[in-house]
Enzyme design. Structure first.
Site, mmCIF file in Angstrom:
data_model
loop_
_atom_site.group_PDB
_atom_site.id
_atom_site.type_symbol
_atom_site.label_atom_id
_atom_site.label_comp_id
_atom_site.label_asym_id
_atom_site.label_seq_id
_atom_site.Cartn_x
_atom_site.Cartn_y
_atom_site.Cartn_z
ATOM 1 N N SER A 141 40.402 33.081 36.410
ATOM 2 C CA SER A 141 41.412 32.476 37.279
ATOM 3 C C SER A 141 41.403 33.287 38.555
ATOM 4 O O SER A 141 40.860 34.404 38.589
ATOM 5 C CB SER A 141 42.799 32.552 36.623
ATOM 6 O OG SER A 141 43.836 32.340 37.561
ATOM 7 N N TYR A 187 49.226 37.049 32.025
ATOM 8 C CA TYR A 187 48.190 36.115 32.462
ATOM 9 C C TYR A 187 47.155 36.842 33.318
ATOM 10 O O TYR A 187 45.944 36.728 33.101
ATOM 11 C CB TYR A 187 48.835 34.972 33.252
ATOM 12 C CG TYR A 187 47.863 33.905 33.693
ATOM 13 C CD1 TYR A 187 47.399 32.937 32.805
ATOM 14 C CD2 TYR A 187 47.409 33.856 35.008
ATOM 15 C CE1 TYR A 187 46.507 31.956 33.205
ATOM 16 C CE2 TYR A 187 46.516 32.880 35.423
ATOM 17 C CZ TYR A 187 46.069 31.928 34.520
ATOM 18 O OH TYR A 187 45.184 30.961 34.926
#
Length: 263
Positions: free
Chosen positions: A145, A158
């Site tokens: 990401s 995350y």
């Protein structure tokens, strides 16, 4: 692999979003597909959607929680039983978790994010790599990401998990490149997927569309990305045309990760 062999691809998180988009792109390129997701209904719907567009595609589906090692081993075994080889792995399944500050973050959610985003990717590598090594061929794309190449406020687990994915990608490339296994990661920015839509709901529950519009203004392109745009990059990285891109984390974010500070 030889030119007359059918390519076999595993896609985790295949029920929707980036996984479904990549599955369609691979089906268009005549791959056999092993679709993996924890949501059985979404998985069945995805299979039917792909077959509606590409009716000759051979597809198996496996319901699995990728944070469970035995479930990962099972989807690898099932794929081998069905097709006899594994040419490509799209290690895509992941979750965002919650939006919260570092010291207030719910530890149960924190551990779940790590188990799925980090361990789920590792288990996929652990059980697919020996098969690819024996074949002397393989292509792997792990999903990191932009949160795997920079910080994101209020998303500690995350960001930690996605940075780990970029690290595992580099190590896998170093260890297995000699076996004609190319391992890379992608770092999508804000792509219009169900997970991103849910994030905008958390940011502005009263008007998530406004949050989406505001976020897009920070991007050099002034828009969010589309899953099919990510799928095109993934399909190349998973193909035999990619013979020398290895150990890279490729941002797919309209250039936003190049911005320094606020703009």
């Amino acid at each position: 692999m030889t030119s007359n062999q059918q390519r076999v691809s595993i896609i985790t998180g295949a029920g929707m979003g980036l996984g479904l988009a990549a599955s369609k792109e691979l089906a268009a390129q005549n791959h056999h597909l092993s679709l993996v997701d924890y949501n059985e209904q979404a998985l069945n719907d995805a299979k039917q959607e792909i077959l509606n567009e590409y009716p000759n595609t051979q597809i198996i589906t496996v319901v699995a929680d990728v944070s469970n090692e035995e479930a990962v081993k099972n989807y690898v075994d099932r794929t081998m039983e069905a097709f006899g080889r594994i040419d490509a792995l799209y290690n895509n399944a992941g979750i965002e978790g919650k939006q919260a500050g570092i010291t207030e973050y719910d530890l149960t959610v924190f551990k779940k994010v790590i188990d799925i985003n980090l361990m789920g990717v590792y288990y996929g590598l652990r059980y697919v790599l020996p098969i690819m090594q024996q074949q002397q061929y393989g292509r792997i794309v792990n999903v990191a990401s932009v949160g795997g190449i920079r910080g994101v406020l209020n998303q500690m687990p995350y960001v930690a998990s996605k940075h780990a994915v970029t690290g595992m990608t580099k190590n896998t490339a170093l260890e297995f490149g000699r076996y004609n296994i190319m391992t890379n990661a992608i770092a999508p920015g804000a792509i219009l997927t169900p997970m991103v839509a849910e994030a905008f709901k958390q940011v502005n529950p009263a008007d998530p569309k406004a949050a989406e519009t505001e976020y897009a203004q920070r991007n050099p392109t002034k828009r969010l990305g589309l899953p099919k745009e990510v799928a095109k990059v993934v399909a190349f990285l998973l193909s035999e045309d990619n013979g020398y891109v290895n150990g890279q984390t490729i941002a797919i974010d309209g250039g936003e990760s190049n911005i320094y500070g606020n703009s």
